[in-house]
Design a protein around this motif. Structure first.
Motif, PDB file in Angstrom:
ATOM      1  N   ILE A 104      44.073  34.382  28.894  1.00 38.93           N
ATOM      2  CA  ILE A 104      44.544  33.016  29.129  1.00 38.93           C
ATOM      3  C   ILE A 104      43.436  32.051  29.477  1.00 38.93           C
ATOM      4  CG2 ILE A 104      45.981  31.412  30.767  1.00 38.93           C
ATOM      5  CD1 ILE A 104      47.546  33.582  28.974  1.00 38.93           C
ATOM      6  N   ASN A 105      43.365  30.983  29.031  1.00 34.51           N
ATOM      7  CA  ASN A 105      42.259  29.887  29.100  1.00 34.51           C
ATOM      8  C   ASN A 105      42.812  29.142  30.315  1.00 34.51           C
ATOM      9  OD1 ASN A 105      40.686  27.801  28.998  1.00 34.51           O
ATOM     10  ND2 ASN A 105      40.686  27.495  26.917  1.00 34.51           N
ATOM     11  N   LEU A 106      42.809  29.570  31.355  1.00 34.79           N
ATOM     12  CA  LEU A 106      42.999  29.182  32.850  1.00 34.79           C
ATOM     13  C   LEU A 106      42.708  27.975  33.066  1.00 34.79           C
ATOM     14  CD1 LEU A 106      44.845  30.306  35.238  1.00 34.79           C
ATOM     15  CD2 LEU A 106      42.887  31.096  36.351  1.00 34.79           C
ATOM     16  N   PRO A 107      41.358  27.209  32.721  1.00 37.97           N
ATOM     17  CA  PRO A 107      41.082  25.873  32.983  1.00 37.97           C
ATOM     18  C   PRO A 107      41.952  24.885  32.423  1.00 37.97           C
ATOM     19  CG  PRO A 107      38.992  27.213  32.746  1.00 37.97           C
ATOM     20  CD  PRO A 107      40.347  27.920  32.538  1.00 37.97           C
ATOM     21  N   VAL A 108      42.195  25.171  31.168  1.00 38.01           N
ATOM     22  CA  VAL A 108      43.168  24.425  30.138  1.00 38.01           C
ATOM     23  C   VAL A 108      44.489  24.337  30.654  1.00 38.01           C
ATOM     24  CG1 VAL A 108      44.161  24.011  27.678  1.00 38.01           C
ATOM     25  CG2 VAL A 108      41.588  24.551  28.136  1.00 38.01           C
ATOM     26  N   VAL A 109      45.098  25.571  31.030  1.00 39.22           N
ATOM     27  CA  VAL A 109      46.544  25.466  31.794  1.00 39.22           C
ATOM     28  C   VAL A 109      46.494  24.832  33.024  1.00 39.22           C
ATOM     29  CG1 VAL A 109      48.254  27.011  32.563  1.00 39.22           C
ATOM     30  CG2 VAL A 109      47.029  27.792  30.581  1.00 39.22           C
ATOM     31  N   GLN A 110      45.421  24.904  34.176  1.00 41.46           N
ATOM     32  CA  GLN A 110      45.433  24.363  35.085  1.00 41.46           C
ATOM     33  C   GLN A 110      45.500  22.841  35.064  1.00 41.46           C
ATOM     34  OE1 GLN A 110      42.268  26.184  37.116  1.00 41.46           O
ATOM     35  NE2 GLN A 110      43.839  27.698  38.183  1.00 41.46           N
TER      36      GLN A 110
END
Length: 198
Positions: A104-110
């Protein structure tokens, strides 16, 4: 930006609903079987935008029969589990949430969640915290579905992550969003009890 509906779609994949008449929860009821997505979504009123999900669903269903990873023919109309997993994966890809290596691309999701719920920082933080809580456990759970992934073309991790995230959201739903009916309170208590058993 469209993660809320995706989370609900994920819930339909991993945790099938019981029939509408069966809303009682007791010690003999399995945690997975007792979780009712329609009841949960009506209990915690968090707005959604389902445009990308509808696009993904329409696109996937228009393919009719597709060839799976092991060379078999699959019809998503007949395979609801695979359909929901593929919708979740599609939405993740469309939003840039899924990296090429399957993580998961966590910074993009957040960032997407903060933007989506910018008018309600409490909900934004709840969604982010719930997602972060589920990252590792969803990976472990998705490994249990690896045999399905070899059968299908879709990655089951996004749908598994979404199911876990929504469970956390409903357990910790803000009071201002919570519908305090008898069924909703019973569901929330059951979710907390199931969460404690993990």
């Amino acid at each position: 930006m469209h993660l809320k509906y995706t989370l609900l779609i994920g819930y339909f994949f991993v945790l099938p609903a019981l029939c509408a008449k069966s809303k009682s929860f007791d010690n003999t009821t399995s945690c997975d079987k007792a979780k009712q997505p329609k009841l949960m979504s009506s209990c915690c009123n968090i707005p959604r935008d389902d445009r990308i999900s509808k696009f993904c669903r329409k696109s996937l269903l228009s393919q009719k029969n597709t060839t799976t990873n092991n060379g078999e023919t699959r019809n998503l109309k007949a395979d609801k589990v695979a359909l929901h997993a593929c919708i979740a994966e599609c939405v993740f890809k469309q939003n840039g949430y899924l990296l090429a290596n399957g993580t998961i691309n966590l910074p993009v999701v957040q960032s997407s969640l903060q933007q989506r719920y910018r008018s309600d920082p409490v909900v934004a933080q709840l969604m982010i915290k719930s997602l972060n809580t589920c990252l590792e456990s969803a990976q472990s759970r998705a490994k249990q579905f690896e045999w399905l992934h070899t059968k299908d073309q879709c990655d089951y991790y996004p749908a598994t992550l979404l199911a876990c995230t929504m469970e956390q959201v409903y357990i910790n739903c803000p009071a201002s969003k919570w519908k305090n009916t008898e069924d909703c309170v019973a569901m929330q208590k059951f979710l907390v009890a199931c969460n404690a058993r993990k």
